[in-house]
Scaffold this active site. Structure first.
Site, mmCIF file in Angstrom:
data_model
loop_
_atom_site.group_PDB
_atom_site.id
_atom_site.type_symbol
_atom_site.label_atom_id
_atom_site.label_comp_id
_atom_site.label_asym_id
_atom_site.label_seq_id
_atom_site.Cartn_x
_atom_site.Cartn_y
_atom_site.Cartn_z
ATOM 1 N N ARG A 121 0.816 -1.223 0.000
ATOM 2 C CA ARG A 121 0.000 0.000 0.000
ATOM 3 C C ARG A 121 0.847 1.269 0.000
ATOM 4 O O ARG A 121 0.372 2.329 0.395
ATOM 5 C CB ARG A 121 -0.991 0.004 1.169
ATOM 6 C CG ARG A 121 -2.003 -1.131 1.109
ATOM 7 C CD ARG A 121 -3.125 -0.923 2.116
ATOM 8 N NE ARG A 121 -4.116 -1.984 1.985
ATOM 9 C CZ ARG A 121 -4.123 -3.096 2.718
ATOM 10 N NH1 ARG A 121 -3.189 -3.286 3.632
ATOM 11 N NH2 ARG A 121 -5.047 -3.996 2.543
ATOM 12 N N LYS A 143 3.006 11.300 -11.130
ATOM 13 C CA LYS A 143 2.193 10.448 -11.998
ATOM 14 C C LYS A 143 2.990 9.186 -12.338
ATOM 15 O O LYS A 143 4.103 9.263 -12.862
ATOM 16 C CB LYS A 143 1.822 11.177 -13.285
ATOM 17 C CG LYS A 143 0.670 12.146 -13.135
ATOM 18 C CD LYS A 143 0.240 12.674 -14.491
ATOM 19 C CE LYS A 143 -0.992 13.539 -14.393
ATOM 20 N NZ LYS A 143 -1.426 14.046 -15.715
ATOM 21 N N GLU A 185 9.448 18.549 -24.342
ATOM 22 C CA GLU A 185 8.785 18.857 -23.077
ATOM 23 C C GLU A 185 9.289 20.178 -22.501
ATOM 24 O O GLU A 185 8.543 20.894 -21.828
ATOM 25 C CB GLU A 185 9.001 17.717 -22.080
ATOM 26 C CG GLU A 185 8.344 16.389 -22.472
ATOM 27 C CD GLU A 185 6.837 16.367 -22.220
ATOM 28 O OE1 GLU A 185 6.280 17.396 -21.772
ATOM 29 O OE2 GLU A 185 6.216 15.318 -22.471
ATOM 30 N N LYS A 227 6.786 23.113 -13.621
ATOM 31 C CA LYS A 227 5.958 21.954 -13.289
ATOM 32 C C LYS A 227 5.695 21.886 -11.791
ATOM 33 O O LYS A 227 4.586 21.555 -11.357
ATOM 34 C CB LYS A 227 6.613 20.664 -13.762
ATOM 35 C CG LYS A 227 5.727 19.449 -13.496
ATOM 36 C CD LYS A 227 6.081 18.239 -14.290
ATOM 37 C CE LYS A 227 5.005 17.173 -14.137
ATOM 38 N NZ LYS A 227 5.302 15.943 -14.901
ATOM 39 N N GLU A 237 -4.758 16.734 -10.526
ATOM 40 C CA GLU A 237 -5.445 17.141 -11.747
ATOM 41 C C GLU A 237 -6.958 17.142 -11.576
ATOM 42 O O GLU A 237 -7.704 16.694 -12.450
ATOM 43 C CB GLU A 237 -5.044 16.225 -12.921
ATOM 44 C CG GLU A 237 -5.135 16.883 -14.278
ATOM 45 C CD GLU A 237 -4.520 16.066 -15.393
ATOM 46 O OE1 GLU A 237 -5.223 15.793 -16.372
ATOM 47 O OE2 GLU A 237 -3.340 15.679 -15.272
ATOM 48 N N ARG A 242 -3.406 21.598 -13.622
ATOM 49 C CA ARG A 242 -2.432 20.582 -14.009
ATOM 50 C C ARG A 242 -2.718 20.028 -15.400
ATOM 51 O O ARG A 242 -1.807 19.571 -16.098
ATOM 52 C CB ARG A 242 -2.381 19.440 -12.984
ATOM 53 C CG ARG A 242 -1.297 18.422 -13.315
ATOM 54 C CD ARG A 242 -0.890 17.542 -12.175
ATOM 55 N NE ARG A 242 0.208 16.674 -12.578
ATOM 56 C CZ ARG A 242 0.907 15.898 -11.749
ATOM 57 N NH1 ARG A 242 0.624 15.875 -10.461
ATOM 58 N NH2 ARG A 242 1.882 15.151 -12.204
ATOM 59 N N ASN A 246 -0.860 18.753 -20.230
ATOM 60 C CA ASN A 246 -1.193 17.813 -21.307
ATOM 61 C C ASN A 246 -1.155 18.461 -22.688
ATOM 62 O O ASN A 246 -1.561 17.824 -23.673
ATOM 63 C CB ASN A 246 -2.573 17.199 -21.062
ATOM 64 C CG ASN A 246 -2.603 16.326 -19.824
ATOM 65 O OD1 ASN A 246 -1.677 15.561 -19.569
ATOM 66 N ND2 ASN A 246 -3.663 16.450 -19.031
ATOM 67 N N HIS A 249 -0.448 16.415 -25.777
ATOM 68 C CA HIS A 249 -0.500 14.997 -25.441
ATOM 69 C C HIS A 249 -1.720 14.272 -26.005
ATOM 70 O O HIS A 249 -1.635 13.082 -26.317
ATOM 71 C CB HIS A 249 -0.439 14.812 -23.923
ATOM 72 C CG HIS A 249 0.919 15.021 -23.338
ATOM 73 N ND1 HIS A 249 1.568 16.240 -23.401
ATOM 74 C CD2 HIS A 249 1.763 14.179 -22.700
ATOM 75 C CE1 HIS A 249 2.747 16.125 -22.800
ATOM 76 N NE2 HIS A 249 2.894 14.892 -22.378
ATOM 77 N N HIS A 253 -0.727 11.263 -28.060
ATOM 78 C CA HIS A 253 -1.014 9.883 -27.668
ATOM 79 C C HIS A 253 -1.745 9.130 -28.774
ATOM 80 O O HIS A 253 -1.528 7.930 -28.967
ATOM 81 C CB HIS A 253 -1.848 9.853 -26.385
ATOM 82 C CG HIS A 253 -1.055 10.133 -25.149
ATOM 83 N ND1 HIS A 253 -1.630 10.324 -23.916
ATOM 84 C CD2 HIS A 253 0.282 10.239 -24.937
ATOM 85 C CE1 HIS A 253 -0.696 10.548 -23.011
ATOM 86 N NE2 HIS A 253 0.471 10.498 -23.617
ATOM 87 N N HIS A 267 7.879 9.337 -27.537
ATOM 88 C CA HIS A 267 6.866 10.130 -26.832
ATOM 89 C C HIS A 267 7.097 11.627 -27.016
ATOM 90 O O HIS A 267 6.168 12.376 -27.339
ATOM 91 C CB HIS A 267 6.867 9.773 -25.340
ATOM 92 C CG HIS A 267 5.940 10.635 -24.534
ATOM 93 N ND1 HIS A 267 4.568 10.590 -24.672
ATOM 94 C CD2 HIS A 267 6.195 11.590 -23.593
ATOM 95 C CE1 HIS A 267 4.014 11.466 -23.850
ATOM 96 N NE2 HIS A 267 4.969 12.091 -23.186
#
Length: 369
Positions: A121, A143, A185, A227, A237, A242, A246, A249, A253, A267
């Site tokens: 956990r 993330k 980025e 960031k 987010e 936030r 993206n 993206h 993607h 990427h």
């Protein structure tokens, strides 16, 4: 060395940016380590270059590193490797108060971070990013995820690292293509919220890509600070703040999915092309000028990054690319938000975009000469 704090109350941590941090990794990490051994996960490419100096660093401090070396590439972010990493960490008797080290690019950071999030956990982890993309983006903000057949990063968790060591020296041996992909980025932070930084990159981007120390440290520290501010304001987010990260993206993607999440399109390359498409689509909606959209295209081209879908040689239409977007993890109540531009340095989240209009726009891009 530049130090950028990520302010998250009791879960705050530092991003340290400078040279030779990997050779000093044991001393940098020492306050977080409780045992005479430490688990480190990396990939075969990174291990060939950095295993020996990192191992020597821990040997000087009387700590024995235990290694798990995975195959490199985006395919490593899989269910199979998640099980492999968690089983190995359990065999290493990792406890909740221990820290796992993720040595590598964004793939290793995402995979190890997710494993740390779910092991017992949640145990601690430390990011040792070795690519520009990981240093300025994926290692910061918590993330973590793996990929599935349905899409990229669809299974994951928010789990913050306890420390990030961004060794600029690690970029000296980074292939030029990977360096350019990471630069996408960096450029993103200027396009989405910092017009002066965008202008600075227009003048100094060549120096960053050439790994000139002063310009490189400035670019990485500025990106990380941007960031960090956004993450501190909107960690999970739940608001639109936030979500601005993206930018590029959603288009990117879809292109990654169409190219099989492979080395055919990295990427960062997908994000660069996605930013161009977001700028052009914003111009189509009358929100930025064609001239500003062209400035984004020129900045991407100047870095040697792809700016035209036609260069990818895809055998698909706009509808197929739009259908990939239906699997995007940002889908909410049947709608997909897009990060678009009011100006360079002024991004916003649009929730009124029709995928039929995206399909028509992409068909035009696919037919462009």
């Amino acid at each position: 060395m530049a130090v950028v704090p990520v302010e998250l109350g009791g879960r705050s941590y530092e991003v340290r940016i400078g040279k030779d941090l990997l050779r000093d990794a044991a001393r940098q990490c020492a306050p977080l380590l409780r045992k005479s051994s430490v688990p480190i996960v990396t990939d075969a490419n990174v291990a060939r270059r950095w295993r020996e100096p990192v191992e020597a660093s821990f040997a000087r401090e009387g700590v024995e590193p235990h290694w798990l070396v995975l195959d490199p590439g985006e395919a490593a972010k899989s269910w199979e490797n998640l099980q492999r990493v968690t089983d190995w960490l359990l065999a290493e008797q990792v406890e909740r108060g221990d820290h796992v080290l993720a040595l590598g690019g964004g793939v290793i950071g995402d995979l190890v971070g997710f494993a740390a999030a779910i092991l017992k956990r949640g145990c601690g982890f430390i990011q040792l990013p070795t690519t520009l993309l990981a240093q300025v983006d994926s290692s910061v903000g918590g993330k973590t995820a793996i990929n599935t057949g349905a899409g990229k990063n669809l299974i994951g968790a928010f789990h913050q690292p306890s420390l990030v060591l961004a060794d600029l020296g690690a970029l000296a041996t980074l292939p030029d293509r990977e360096m350019r992909a990471g630069y996408a980025e960096v450029l993103k932070y200027g396009v989405l919220g910092d017009a002066p930084f965008f202008d600075w990159l227009s003048a100094h981007g060549v120096e960053v890509l050439a790994r000139e120390e002063g310009s490189l440290e400035h670019a990485v520290a500025t990106s990380v600070a941007a960031k960090a501010r956004i993450v501190a304001e909107d960690e999970r987010e739940t608001a639109d703040r936030r979500a601005l990260l993206n930018l590029g993206h959603t288009f990117g993607h879809a292109l990654e999915a169409e190219t099989g999440f492979s080395d055919r399109l990295l990427h960062g390359e997908a994000v660069a092309l996605g930013m161009v498409l977001a700028a052009r689509y914003s111009a189509r909606r009358g929100e930025i000028s064609d001239a500003d959209a062209e400035r984004v295209t020129r900045a991407v081209n100047a870095a040697g990054l792809p700016s035209e879908i036609t260069a990818l040689g895809l055998d698909c239409d706009g509808r197929r690319l739009a259908e990939h977007m239906l699997h995007d993890k940002k889908m909410d109540a049947g709608t997909l938000p897009f990060v678009l531009l009011r100006a360079i340095g002024d991004a916003y989240v649009a929730r009124d975009v029709e995928l039929a209009d995206i399909t028509e726009f992409l068909n035009g891009e696919l037919r462009a000469d």
